[in-house]
Motif scaffolding. Sequence first.
Motif, PDB file in Angstrom:
ATOM      1  N   UNK A 274       0.838  -1.204   0.000  1.00 32.66           N
ATOM      2  CA  UNK A 274       0.000   0.000   0.000  1.00 32.66           C
ATOM      3  C   UNK A 274       0.872   1.253   0.000  1.00 32.66           C
ATOM      4  N   UNK A 275       1.952   1.222   0.786  1.00 32.18           N
ATOM      5  CA  UNK A 275       2.864   2.379   0.797  1.00 32.18           C
ATOM      6  C   UNK A 275       3.486   2.560  -0.585  1.00 32.18           C
ATOM      7  N   UNK A 276       3.840   1.433  -1.205  1.00 25.74           N
ATOM      8  CA  UNK A 276       4.481   1.493  -2.525  1.00 25.74           C
ATOM      9  C   UNK A 276       3.517   2.015  -3.592  1.00 25.74           C
ATOM     10  N   UNK A 277       2.297   1.507  -3.584  1.00 24.19           N
ATOM     11  CA  UNK A 277       1.367   1.875  -4.658  1.00 24.19           C
ATOM     12  C   UNK A 277       0.684   3.211  -4.430  1.00 24.19           C
ATOM     13  N   UNK A 278       0.442   3.541  -3.166  1.00 20.48           N
ATOM     14  CA  UNK A 278      -0.305   4.774  -2.890  1.00 20.48           C
ATOM     15  C   UNK A 278       0.608   5.939  -2.542  1.00 20.48           C
ATOM     16  N   UNK A 279       1.902   5.673  -2.435  1.00 21.39           N
ATOM     17  CA  UNK A 279       2.847   6.746  -2.113  1.00 21.39           C
ATOM     18  C   UNK A 279       2.577   7.375  -0.753  1.00 21.39           C
ATOM     19  N   UNK A 280       2.262   6.553   0.244  1.00 25.65           N
ATOM     20  CA  UNK A 280       1.938   7.084   1.579  1.00 25.65           C
ATOM     21  C   UNK A 280       3.199   7.435   2.353  1.00 25.65           C
ATOM     22  N   UNK A 281       3.017   8.363   3.295  1.00 23.20           N
ATOM     23  CA  UNK A 281       4.099   8.830   4.154  1.00 23.20           C
ATOM     24  C   UNK A 281       4.549   7.685   5.091  1.00 23.20           C
ATOM     25  N   UNK A 282       5.825   7.346   5.048  1.00 23.15           N
ATOM     26  CA  UNK A 282       6.325   6.236   5.867  1.00 23.15           C
ATOM     27  C   UNK A 282       6.998   6.787   7.127  1.00 23.15           C
ATOM     28  N   UNK A 283       6.386   6.508   8.287  1.00 25.29           N
ATOM     29  CA  UNK A 283       6.939   7.025   9.551  1.00 25.29           C
ATOM     30  C   UNK A 283       7.358   5.885  10.468  1.00 25.29           C
ATOM     31  N   UNK A 284       7.896   4.826   9.887  1.00 31.66           N
ATOM     32  CA  UNK A 284       8.217   3.647  10.695  1.00 31.66           C
ATOM     33  C   UNK A 284       9.231   3.934  11.803  1.00 31.66           C
ATOM     34  N   UNK A 285      10.032   4.962  11.610  1.00 32.83           N
ATOM     35  CA  UNK A 285      11.016   5.319  12.632  1.00 32.83           C
ATOM     36  C   UNK A 285      10.360   5.665  13.969  1.00 32.83           C
ATOM     37  N   UNK A 286       9.110   6.100  13.942  1.00 36.34           N
ATOM     38  CA  UNK A 286       8.401   6.475  15.178  1.00 36.34           C
ATOM     39  C   UNK A 286       7.507   5.360  15.701  1.00 36.34           C
ATOM     40  N   UNK A 287       7.545   4.202  15.037  1.00 36.21           N
ATOM     41  CA  UNK A 287       6.648   3.104  15.439  1.00 36.21           C
ATOM     42  C   UNK A 287       7.191   2.424  16.694  1.00 36.21           C
ATOM     43  N   UNK A 288       6.412   2.371  17.750  1.00 36.11           N
ATOM     44  CA  UNK A 288       6.869   1.789  19.017  1.00 36.11           C
ATOM     45  C   UNK A 288       6.898   0.267  18.952  1.00 36.11           C
ATOM     46  N   UNK A 289       7.970  -0.320  19.480  1.00 38.46           N
ATOM     47  CA  UNK A 289       8.060  -1.777  19.616  1.00 38.46           C
ATOM     48  C   UNK A 289       8.205  -2.535  18.319  1.00 38.46           C
ATOM     49  N   UNK A 290       8.588  -1.869  17.225  1.00 40.68           N
ATOM     50  CA  UNK A 290       8.555  -2.587  15.946  1.00 40.68           C
ATOM     51  C   UNK A 290       9.563  -3.745  15.945  1.00 40.68           C
ATOM     52  N   UNK A 291       9.119  -4.839  15.327  1.00 47.46           N
ATOM     53  CA  UNK A 291       9.850  -6.107  15.392  1.00 47.46           C
ATOM     54  C   UNK A 291      11.302  -5.950  14.972  1.00 47.46           C
ATOM     55  N   UNK A 292      11.504  -5.148  13.949  1.00 48.76           N
ATOM     56  CA  UNK A 292      12.841  -4.918  13.404  1.00 48.76           C
ATOM     57  C   UNK A 292      13.849  -4.477  14.481  1.00 48.76           C
ATOM     58  N   UNK A 293      13.381  -3.786  15.517  1.00 50.29           N
ATOM     59  CA  UNK A 293      14.268  -3.306  16.579  1.00 50.29           C
ATOM     60  C   UNK A 293      14.696  -4.427  17.522  1.00 50.29           C
ATOM     61  N   UNK A 294      13.992  -5.567  17.458  1.00 51.27           N
ATOM     62  CA  UNK A 294      14.340  -6.701  18.295  1.00 51.27           C
ATOM     63  C   UNK A 294      13.876  -6.522  19.732  1.00 51.27           C
ATOM     64  N   UNK A 295      14.413  -7.389  20.615  1.00 49.42           N
ATOM     65  CA  UNK A 295      13.975  -7.339  22.014  1.00 49.42           C
ATOM     66  C   UNK A 295      15.190  -7.246  22.941  1.00 49.42           C
ATOM     67  N   UNK A 296      16.212  -6.545  22.485  1.00 48.41           N
ATOM     68  CA  UNK A 296      17.381  -6.326  23.346  1.00 48.41           C
ATOM     69  C   UNK A 296      16.938  -5.476  24.540  1.00 48.41           C
ATOM     70  N   UNK A 297      17.777  -5.406  25.565  1.00 51.15           N
ATOM     71  CA  UNK A 297      17.478  -4.579  26.733  1.00 51.15           C
ATOM     72  C   UNK A 297      17.190  -3.135  26.344  1.00 51.15           C
ATOM     73  N   UNK A 298      18.029  -2.636  25.432  1.00 50.05           N
ATOM     74  CA  UNK A 298      17.871  -1.245  25.002  1.00 50.05           C
ATOM     75  C   UNK A 298      16.518  -1.064  24.307  1.00 50.05           C
ATOM     76  N   UNK A 299      16.199  -2.013  23.411  1.00 52.86           N
ATOM     77  CA  UNK A 299      14.934  -1.909  22.675  1.00 52.86           C
ATOM     78  C   UNK A 299      13.746  -1.985  23.640  1.00 52.86           C
ATOM     79  N   UNK A 300      13.850  -2.854  24.655  1.00 52.96           N
ATOM     80  CA  UNK A 300      12.744  -3.006  25.611  1.00 52.96           C
ATOM     81  C   UNK A 300      12.576  -1.740  26.447  1.00 52.96           C
ATOM     82  N   UNK A 301      13.697  -1.176  26.886  1.00 43.93           N
ATOM     83  CA  UNK A 301      13.618   0.042  27.715  1.00 43.93           C
ATOM     84  C   UNK A 301      13.016   1.178  26.888  1.00 43.93           C
ATOM     85  N   UNK A 302      13.424   1.230  25.624  1.00 49.24           N
ATOM     86  CA  UNK A 302      12.898   2.262  24.719  1.00 49.24           C
ATOM     87  C   UNK A 302      11.390   2.081  24.538  1.00 49.24           C
TER      88      UNK A 302
END
Length: 374
Positions: A274-302
Amino acid sequence: MTVAPTQQALYADIDLDLSWSERDLPERERTKHVHRLHPYLGKFIPQLVEVLLGRYFAPRQHVLDPFAGSGTTLVQALESGLDATGADIAAFNVLLMQVKTRPYNLFTLEHELRDVCARMEAFGGTAPRSASRYVRDWYAPAAASELLHFRSLIPDYEHADVLRIVLARAARSARRTTHFDLDFPREPQIAPYWCHKHKRECRPVERAEHFLRRYALDTLARVKAFAQVRARGREARVHHDDVRELAWGGPFDGIITSPPYPGLIDYHEQHRYAYELLGLDDRRGDELGRAERGTSRVAMAEYVDGIVAALANARPFLRRSAPVVIVVNDRRDLYPEILERVGLRVEDRYRRHVNRRTGRRAGEFYEDVLVARS
Ligand SMILES: C[S@@+](CC[C@H](N)C(=O)[O-])C[C@H]1O[C@@H](n2cnc3c(N)ncnc32)[C@H](O)[C@@H]1O
């Protein structure tokens, strides 16, 4: 020596009024009317929201969902006679919620959806000239040209957002992927493959036109069905923002929400097409708990700091003693501390049995319902 009670002991009771078996609540009920305008991984079932609204809210009140996702709380609030406000950081989720909750002139909507279907039928198909890399990789040539042609028609219509959702749903189904990996396919599936879902050899999709037509008509039927049951005079408001910073307005009579949980789902990535076809604004950097960040101590505290900031930011907009109902599978027991840091008093904790039924993720699990007061 005092021994801390185990989480199991704390949640000794399964709340049967919040737990349904497949027989009690079949798929078509869980995906009734606009709840299935588009698939969304990680939504809660509308019937759970319905019970929670009945327990903790009264008609005409205003419920807030800071992590509104696909809009289940908002849609159910409108059905139960409440106003609702929701937000999400993911632009596609916001679009989906807006399309689900807007009031429509059904006559115009039907005219437009039928018109776009007729124009698609008349489309002879030409090779797409300016397809992006994503479209070239993930779609067979005929499917790509049909999707891009449909996209080119969208600006001609008043209900362009409804057509964007139809396009996204068709784009999801038409990807060159296996039937059993529609949620997070890693790479395009070009050749025939052994299908775990259908127990036979299946082929990747070649066309998109039939999906576009089918979903256009399905969307029309679903919007009409919701129009029959939504309460008159009630409204939903949707914000696209980071809820750690959003100036909400309010006042609200309480919260019902299911926050993201660390390391589970990437909410932008699940709707990449949908982001690719509709050209939507991608704000994944602000997404809380996103899987890509993993579950390290730092990621959990964040993550914990992020949820605390989000709830603390909403709290001043709540009425005194307003209920804050959080639905989450809190297997790391993070939420008692989160709620305490926000200054919310936990009043009840229930556990509900979740009957999972889809594809390879089949299996049972439990979800916690925490009720706190502001
Ligand atoms: C578990 S889902 C909510 C699902 C929702 N209850 C439903 O039924 O569809 C959590 C949502 O939080 C959103 N989210 C994550 N970080 C956010 C942030 N910083 N601000 C606003 N929303 C955020 C995600 O995009 C995701 O849609």
